[in-house]
Scaffold this active site. Structure first.
Site, PDB file in Angstrom:
ATOM      1  N   LEU A  95     -84.356  68.309  51.079  1.00  0.00           N
ATOM      2  CA  LEU A  95     -85.811  67.826  50.397  1.00  0.00           C
ATOM      3  C   LEU A  95     -86.072  68.968  49.513  1.00  0.00           C
ATOM      4  O   LEU A  95     -87.153  68.809  48.712  1.00  0.00           O
ATOM      5  CB  LEU A  95     -86.836  67.278  50.845  1.00  0.00           C
ATOM      6  N   GLY A 139     -84.710  72.041  56.090  1.00  0.00           N
ATOM      7  CA  GLY A 139     -83.413  71.416  56.595  1.00  0.00           C
ATOM      8  C   GLY A 139     -83.181  69.980  56.576  1.00  0.00           C
ATOM      9  O   GLY A 139     -82.442  69.342  57.113  1.00  0.00           O
ATOM     10  N   ASP A 199     -81.651  71.775  42.649  1.00  0.00           N
ATOM     11  CA  ASP A 199     -82.738  71.707  43.376  1.00  0.00           C
ATOM     12  C   ASP A 199     -83.768  72.821  42.897  1.00  0.00           C
ATOM     13  O   ASP A 199     -85.012  72.085  42.592  1.00  0.00           O
ATOM     14  CB  ASP A 199     -82.478  72.194  44.820  1.00  0.00           C
ATOM     15  N   SER A 232     -86.566  72.122  49.937  1.00  0.00           N
ATOM     16  CA  SER A 232     -87.640  72.925  50.466  1.00  0.00           C
ATOM     17  C   SER A 232     -87.375  74.680  50.195  1.00  0.00           C
ATOM     18  O   SER A 232     -88.140  75.314  50.001  1.00  0.00           O
ATOM     19  CB  SER A 232     -87.991  72.922  51.976  1.00  0.00           C
ATOM     20  N   SER A 233     -85.969  74.984  50.429  1.00  0.00           N
ATOM     21  CA  SER A 233     -85.691  76.439  50.122  1.00  0.00           C
ATOM     22  C   SER A 233     -85.709  76.693  48.430  1.00  0.00           C
ATOM     23  O   SER A 233     -86.159  77.533  48.209  1.00  0.00           O
ATOM     24  CB  SER A 233     -84.113  76.546  50.589  1.00  0.00           C
ATOM     25  N   SER A 249     -95.662  75.141  53.292  1.00  0.00           N
ATOM     26  CA  SER A 249     -94.984  73.802  52.540  1.00  0.00           C
ATOM     27  C   SER A 249     -95.378  72.719  53.373  1.00  0.00           C
ATOM     28  O   SER A 249     -95.408  72.525  54.523  1.00  0.00           O
ATOM     29  CB  SER A 249     -93.648  74.147  52.657  1.00  0.00           C
ATOM     30  N   ASN A 293     -94.389  78.119  58.248  1.00  0.00           N
ATOM     31  CA  ASN A 293     -93.489  76.809  58.600  1.00  0.00           C
ATOM     32  C   ASN A 293     -92.445  76.998  59.490  1.00  0.00           C
ATOM     33  O   ASN A 293     -91.933  76.436  60.284  1.00  0.00           O
ATOM     34  CB  ASN A 293     -92.972  76.330  57.307  1.00  0.00           C
ATOM     35  N   LYS A 344     -87.597  68.075  46.226  1.00  0.00           N
ATOM     36  CA  LYS A 344     -86.777  67.035  45.624  1.00  0.00           C
ATOM     37  C   LYS A 344     -86.113  66.084  46.290  1.00  0.00           C
ATOM     38  O   LYS A 344     -85.872  66.101  47.290  1.00  0.00           O
ATOM     39  CB  LYS A 344     -85.470  67.731  44.622  1.00  0.00           C
TER      40      LYS A 344
END
Length: 386
Positions: free
Chosen positions: A143, A140, A205, A145-146, A135, A55, A13
Site C-alpha cells: 500500500l 509490507g 508509489d 508505506s515505504s 503511519s 511503527n 497508494k
C-alpha cells in the site's frame, strides 16, 4: 542556515485497475489512499541526529561528529539527485553494519533517512534534529508505506535545508501543497529513498505519494491526472502474505484488463466535469467485478480474497484485490448513499474473518505540510512522544 520545525504528511497508494497487466505494457491506474504517513521534524541543539519510527520499533540516534566522517565523498553536484551515489550507499552500509545484504525494513528505512539527510546537508553545515514518523498504513501490504515515508523524508529535509520554501499559509486549515517544480524535486529525492529501500522501484508509489489523486502508468511513463473524484472505499488487509508470481497468460485477458483501466479512467474523468450519477457508480462496480474475475483467471487470487468478495457482495458491495494478490489487500467501493450501518456491519463481518479493515477514501491530496492544529490529536500525541 535557518532550519525550522515542520510537520508533513503523504498518502499511501492502491492500484485501482491494471495490476499484473502493467508489466505486459498495459495501462494501470494508481490512486492515493487516504491513510497517511506523518513526519515531524524538530530542530535541536544537542549535537545529535535522531530518527524515531515506532511503527517498526526503530529508534536510532547519532552524534553529528559520527555523521560528518561520512561526508568526504559528497559534492554539490545537482546531477546526484538523478542517480544513487554508490560511494555514499557503500559507506552507509558499512556505517550501520549491513552484512551479507541483510536488509530488513528497519535497516532500509534508516539507510534512506541517512542518505537523504547527508546528501542535502553533508557538504555544508549539518543541523541537529529529530525526525519522528507515524503511519496509518500497514507495512509490507503493498500500500505504498515505504514510498509515503520517503516522500515525507524528502519534503521535510528539502524544506529544512531551504531548497524548497514552506507552502504554509495562515488561512489554510487543512494542509498546504507545494508548486509543481517543488513537487518534482520532492518526488526525485523520494525516488532515491525508494531505490535504497526496494532496489529497482517503478516510481509509481512515490509519484502517488507526491501528487496524490490518480496516476496513469503505461510502459514506464507516469502521468498524473489533474482531477479525479474522491471515492469512499473499505480497505481490507487479509493478512495473508502477498505473492508476486505471475504465470503466462493469454493476451486477450490482458487486453481486457487494459480496456477496464481505460474505461475506468474515462468514467472518473467524466465524474469531475458533470453531475455524478448512479450510472457512474454502476459502471465502476461492474469494472471492479470484471477485473477481479480476470485476476483470478491470471492465478493471482486467493481464498481469502474470495471470502472478501463474498462477504461484501452479501451487503450489495463490490470488491477486488489491489496490488500483488495471492493474499494481500482488497478494496471495496462505497456508493455515496451507502449508509453507516451497512459500512459498520460489513467491517464487523470482515473483522470476524480475522481481516483488518478501514473505512477511508481514494483520490485525495499528495504530500502536504501542516500546522499542528490541523492534524488529528492522536497522531500528534504519538509524534510528540519523541
Amino acid at each position: 542556515m535557518q532550519v525550522r520545525d515542520c510537520l508533513i504528511s503523504a498518502p499511501g497508494k492502491a492500484i485501482l485497475h491494471g495490476e499484473h497487466a502493467v508489466v505486459h505494457g498495459k495501462v494501470a491506474l494508481a490512486v492515493s489512499l487516504n491513510l497517511r504517513t506523518y513526519l515531524q521534524l524538530k530542530v535541536s541543539s544537542d549535537g545529535k541526529v535522531s530518527i524515531n519510527l515506532p511503527n517498526i520499533d526503530t529508534f536510532v540516534c547519532w552524534e553529528l561528529s559520527e555523521l560528518k566522517n561520512l561526508t568526504s565523498c559528497l559534492s554539490d553536484k545537482k546531477e546526484e539527485v538523478q542517480r544513487l551515489d554508490s560511494e555514499l550507499v557503500k559507506r552507509l552500509h558499512e556505517f550501520i553494519g549491513v552484512t551479507n545484504g541483510n536488509l530488513d525494513s528497519s535497516t532500509t528505512a534508516t539507510l534512506a533517512f541517512l542518505y537523504i539527510y547527508l546528501s542535502l546537508f553533508g557538504s555544508g553545515e549539518m543541523p541537529s534534529l529529530t525526525v519522528s514518523v507515524w503511519s496509518e498504513l500497514p507495512t509490507g501490504a503493498g500500500l505504498g508505506s515505504s514510498a509515503a515515508y520517503s516522500v515525507c523524508l524528502a519534503a521535510a529535509l528539502l524544506c529544512a535545508s531551504g531548497k524548497i520554501p514552506t507552502p504554509l499559509k495562515e488561512w489554510e486549515h487543512t494542509g498546504s501543497r507545494w508548486c509543481q517544480e517543488d513537487l518534482e524535486l520532492i518526488n526525485s529525492w523520494a525516488f532515491q529513498g525508494e531505490k535504497i529501500i526496494h532496489g529497482n522501484p517503478s516510481g509509481v508509489d512515490n509519484a502517488v505519494g507526491t501528487w496524490g489523486g490518480m496516476l496513469r502508468f503505461l510502459a514506464g511513463k507516469i502521468i498524473p491526472l489533474s482531477r479525479v473524484p474522491l471515492l469512499r472505499i473499505l480497505l481490507t488487509n487479509t493478512r495473508v502474505p502477498r505473492s508476486t508470481k505471475f504465470p503466462s497468460i493469454m493476451m486477450p485477458v490482458l487486453d481486457s484488463v487494459d480496456a477496464v483501466s481505460c474505461t475506468c479512467e474515462k468514467v472518473l474523468t467524466e465524474m469531475t466535469c458533470e453531475p455524478i450519477t448512479g450510472e457512474h457508480y454502476n459502471i465502476l462496480e461492474e469494472l471492479i467485478d470484471i477485473n477481479q474475475h480476470h485476476l483470478n483467471v491470471m492465478g493471482v487470487g486467493h481464498p481469502s480474497l474470495d471470502t472478501l468478495c463474498q462477504v461484501t457482495a452479501a451487503r450489495g458491495l463490490h470488491s477486488k484485490l489491489t496490488g500483488a494478490g495471492g493474499g494481500g489487500c482488497g478494496i471495496t467501493l462505497l456508493r455515496p448513499e451507502t449508509d453507516s450501518t451497512t459500512v459498520q456491519e460489513t467491517v464487523k463481518d470482515l473483522r470476524d474473518c480475522d481481516f483488518d479493515c478501514w473505512e477511508t477514501s481514494i483520490g485525495g491530496p499528495g504530500v502536504q505540510q501542516h500546522f499542528p492544529f490541523s492534524v488529528k490529536e492522536e497522531i500528534l500525541e504519538v509524534l510528540n512522544r519523541y
